[in-house]
Write a protein that holds these residues in place. Structure first.
Motif, PDB file in Angstrom:
ATOM      1  N   SER A   1      67.916  24.261   7.896  1.00  0.00           N
ATOM      2  CA  SER A   1      67.162  23.113   8.409  1.00  0.00           C
ATOM      3  C   SER A   1      67.848  21.832   7.944  1.00  0.00           C
ATOM      4  N   LEU A   2      67.983  20.882   8.860  1.00  0.00           N
ATOM      5  CA  LEU A   2      68.564  19.586   8.510  1.00  0.00           C
ATOM      6  C   LEU A   2      68.153  18.561   9.558  1.00  0.00           C
ATOM      7  N   HIS A   3      68.435  17.309   9.267  1.00  0.00           N
ATOM      8  CA  HIS A   3      68.129  16.255  10.232  1.00  0.00           C
ATOM      9  C   HIS A   3      69.187  15.171  10.123  1.00  0.00           C
ATOM     10  N   VAL A   4      69.407  14.485  11.218  1.00  0.00           N
ATOM     11  CA  VAL A   4      70.364  13.379  11.261  1.00  0.00           C
ATOM     12  C   VAL A   4      69.672  12.197  11.922  1.00  0.00           C
ATOM     13  N   ALA A   5      69.669  11.072  11.244  1.00  0.00           N
ATOM     14  CA  ALA A   5      69.050   9.864  11.795  1.00  0.00           C
ATOM     15  C   ALA A   5      70.013   9.161  12.737  1.00  0.00           C
ATOM     16  N   LYS A   6      69.480   8.469  13.689  1.00  0.00           N
ATOM     17  CA  LYS A   6      70.291   7.715  14.636  1.00  0.00           C
ATOM     18  C   LYS A   6      71.156   6.707  13.880  1.00  0.00           C
TER      19      LYS A   6
ATOM     20  N   GLU B   1      64.848  26.292  15.822  1.00  0.00           N
ATOM     21  CA  GLU B   1      64.736  25.209  16.797  1.00  0.00           C
ATOM     22  C   GLU B   1      65.781  24.129  16.537  1.00  0.00           C
ATOM     23  N   ILE B   2      66.342  23.605  17.624  1.00  0.00           N
ATOM     24  CA  ILE B   2      67.266  22.474  17.572  1.00  0.00           C
ATOM     25  C   ILE B   2      66.771  21.458  18.589  1.00  0.00           C
ATOM     26  N   THR B   3      66.523  20.237  18.131  1.00  0.00           N
ATOM     27  CA  THR B   3      66.009  19.189  19.015  1.00  0.00           C
ATOM     28  C   THR B   3      66.913  17.977  18.926  1.00  0.00           C
ATOM     29  N   PHE B   4      67.332  17.467  20.078  1.00  0.00           N
ATOM     30  CA  PHE B   4      68.159  16.263  20.128  1.00  0.00           C
ATOM     31  C   PHE B   4      67.461  15.234  21.011  1.00  0.00           C
ATOM     32  N   ALA B   5      67.184  14.088  20.444  1.00  0.00           N
ATOM     33  CA  ALA B   5      66.502  13.011  21.162  1.00  0.00           C
ATOM     34  C   ALA B   5      65.236  13.522  21.858  1.00  0.00           C
ATOM     35  N   GLY B   6      64.524  14.402  21.173  1.00  0.00           N
ATOM     36  CA  GLY B   6      63.272  14.920  21.684  1.00  0.00           C
ATOM     37  C   GLY B   6      63.382  16.080  22.654  1.00  0.00           C
ATOM     38  N   THR B   7      64.592  16.542  22.937  1.00  0.00           N
ATOM     39  CA  THR B   7      64.807  17.626  23.895  1.00  0.00           C
ATOM     40  C   THR B   7      65.346  18.851  23.176  1.00  0.00           C
ATOM     41  N   ALA B   8      64.807  20.013  23.495  1.00  0.00           N
ATOM     42  CA  ALA B   8      65.270  21.259  22.892  1.00  0.00           C
ATOM     43  C   ALA B   8      66.664  21.603  23.405  1.00  0.00           C
ATOM     44  N   VAL B   9      67.571  21.948  22.487  1.00  0.00           N
ATOM     45  CA  VAL B   9      68.942  22.291  22.841  1.00  0.00           C
ATOM     46  C   VAL B   9      69.129  23.764  23.178  1.00  0.00           C
ATOM     47  N   PRO B  10      68.540  24.701  22.419  1.00  0.00           N
ATOM     48  CA  PRO B  10      68.777  26.123  22.712  1.00  0.00           C
ATOM     49  C   PRO B  10      68.432  26.499  24.145  1.00  0.00           C
ATOM     50  N   GLY B  11      69.287  27.325  24.730  1.00  0.00           N
ATOM     51  CA  GLY B  11      69.101  27.750  26.112  1.00  0.00           C
ATOM     52  C   GLY B  11      69.876  26.917  27.106  1.00  0.00           C
ATOM     53  N   LYS B  12      70.404  25.789  26.651  1.00  0.00           N
ATOM     54  CA  LYS B  12      71.167  24.909  27.550  1.00  0.00           C
ATOM     55  C   LYS B  12      72.664  25.164  27.402  1.00  0.00           C
ATOM     56  N   LYS B  13      73.392  25.059  28.510  1.00  0.00           N
ATOM     57  CA  LYS B  13      74.835  25.241  28.496  1.00  0.00           C
ATOM     58  C   LYS B  13      75.510  23.982  27.962  1.00  0.00           C
ATOM     59  N   PRO B  14      76.765  24.109  27.487  1.00  0.00           N
ATOM     60  CA  PRO B  14      77.463  22.948  26.926  1.00  0.00           C
ATOM     61  C   PRO B  14      77.493  21.732  27.847  1.00  0.00           C
ATOM     62  N   ALA B  15      77.667  21.936  29.140  1.00  0.00           N
ATOM     63  CA  ALA B  15      77.715  20.800  30.068  1.00  0.00           C
ATOM     64  C   ALA B  15      76.377  20.067  30.101  1.00  0.00           C
ATOM     65  N   THR B  16      75.290  20.820  30.022  1.00  0.00           N
ATOM     66  CA  THR B  16      73.960  20.211  30.003  1.00  0.00           C
ATOM     67  C   THR B  16      73.724  19.480  28.693  1.00  0.00           C
TER      68      THR B  16
ATOM     69  N   ASP C   1      64.939  10.055  13.459  1.00  0.00           N
ATOM     70  CA  ASP C   1      65.819  11.214  13.566  1.00  0.00           C
ATOM     71  C   ASP C   1      66.264  11.402  15.008  1.00  0.00           C
ATOM     72  N   LEU C   2      67.561  11.544  15.195  1.00  0.00           N
ATOM     73  CA  LEU C   2      68.121  11.828  16.510  1.00  0.00           C
ATOM     74  C   LEU C   2      68.266  13.325  16.696  1.00  0.00           C
ATOM     75  N   LEU C   3      68.631  14.021  15.618  1.00  0.00           N
ATOM     76  CA  LEU C   3      68.850  15.471  15.656  1.00  0.00           C
ATOM     77  C   LEU C   3      68.004  16.130  14.579  1.00  0.00           C
ATOM     78  N   THR C   4      67.307  17.182  14.973  1.00  0.00           N
ATOM     79  CA  THR C   4      66.504  17.955  14.024  1.00  0.00           C
ATOM     80  C   THR C   4      66.821  19.435  14.195  1.00  0.00           C
ATOM     81  N   VAL C   5      67.153  20.085  13.100  1.00  0.00           N
ATOM     82  CA  VAL C   5      67.448  21.518  13.081  1.00  0.00           C
ATOM     83  C   VAL C   5      66.422  22.182  12.175  1.00  0.00           C
ATOM     84  N   SER C   6      65.676  23.147  12.709  1.00  0.00           N
ATOM     85  CA  SER C   6      64.584  23.766  11.955  1.00  0.00           C
ATOM     86  C   SER C   6      64.755  25.272  11.880  1.00  0.00           C
ATOM     87  N   HIS C   7      65.029  25.779  10.673  1.00  0.00           N
ATOM     88  CA  HIS C   7      65.064  27.212  10.377  1.00  0.00           C
ATOM     89  C   HIS C   7      65.961  27.984  11.360  1.00  0.00           C
TER      90      HIS C   7
END
Length: 257
Positions: free
Chosen positions: A24-29, A60-75, A3-9
């Motif tokens: 909740s959903l997931h997307v594989a690489k 929670e939203i995780t992309f490539a093992g990194t949490a997405v929430p709290g980050k700006k679009p550029a990040t 999974d590259l992207l994981t969305v949880s609740h």
């Protein structure tokens, strides 16, 4: 595939309204995954959370093992996520070439001293950007319009430029928000081929919002269905077309692959 992207609740609340509710959903690489549903179902709101445009109320939203929430679009872009929008957002007064190069700025860390002194590192970065631009212009069949203002191009070509600009950021995953909107059948057929090439030639994972069900069913390996902010179904195209809840809420029994 991992999974590259994981969305949880994930929930997004605007006032007292849940635009997205406990999804909740997931997307594989390497997958092409579609998100479908009626207008107002929460699809673009979910895309906006996945790309840092808005923040989730919870979940929670995780992309490539990194949490997405709290980050700006550029990040988020630096993590390897790119996107297009429902309404084309090109720099209309800039050339196609300049539109692509403008998207590359986060790839090349340019410090003040190398720029001012024109050190070798500055010229190396400039050369890499030029070569990458030329590759994209060729790959997306844009060489002939490279020096034309993007705003003067036909609609279908502008869409192609927008997708090329997203690819210019060298992402791992690209989100396409209704890319076929406003296209005629010939343009839609070309778009289908282009999205397949994003997967096969550029090795990208693709997230797709689209109302053209013929396009979705011919492209997506898996589909998630939203209705009133809630996930009401998921599965392969064949499974989705046989899902009674999805047919009742959205498909209406009239879509075939």
């Amino acid at each position: 595939m991992s999974d590259l992207l994981t969305v949880s609740h994930v929930t997004k609340r605007f006032g007292g309204l849940d635009a997205v509710s406990d999804v909740s959903l997931h997307v594989a690489k390497g997958e092409i995954v579609a998100l479908i549903g009626p207008n107002g179902a929460g699809k673009t709101t979910l895309f906006n959370m996945l790309t840092g445009v808005i923040q989730p109320t919870s979940g929670e939203i995780t992309f490539a093992g990194t949490a997405v929430p709290g980050k700006k679009p550029a990040t988020v872009a630096k993590l390897g996520i790119a996107r297009t929008f429902q309404n084309i957002r090109l720099f209309a007064q800039l050339s196609v070439r300049d539109n692509l190069q403008a998207a590359m700025t986060h790839r090349y860390v340019e410090h003040f001293v190398p720029i001012v002194l024109r050190l070798p590192s500055f010229y190396r970065q400039e050369q890499v950007a030029t070569e990458w631009t030329d590759q994209l212009l060729t790959a997306f069949d844009l060489t002939d319009v490279a020096d034309m203002d993007a705003g003067n191009l036909p609609y279908g070509t502008q869409r192609r430029v927008e997708i090329a600009r997203a690819v210019a950021t060298a992402p791992e995953m690209i989100f396409l928000d209704e890319p076929a909107a406003g296209m005629n059948p010939e343009e839609t057929a070309a778009l289908r081929t282009l999205i397949q090439r994003l997967q096969s030639e550029f090795h990208l994972t693709v997230g797709l919002i689209e109302h053209d069900m013929t396009l979705v069913m011919s492209l997506a390996e898996r589909i998630y269905v939203l209705d009133h902010g809630k996930l009401i179904g998921s599965g392969t195209p064949a499974e989705i077309q046989q899902d009674s809840a999805v047919v009742a809420a959205y498909l209406g029994g009239g879509v075939h692959a």
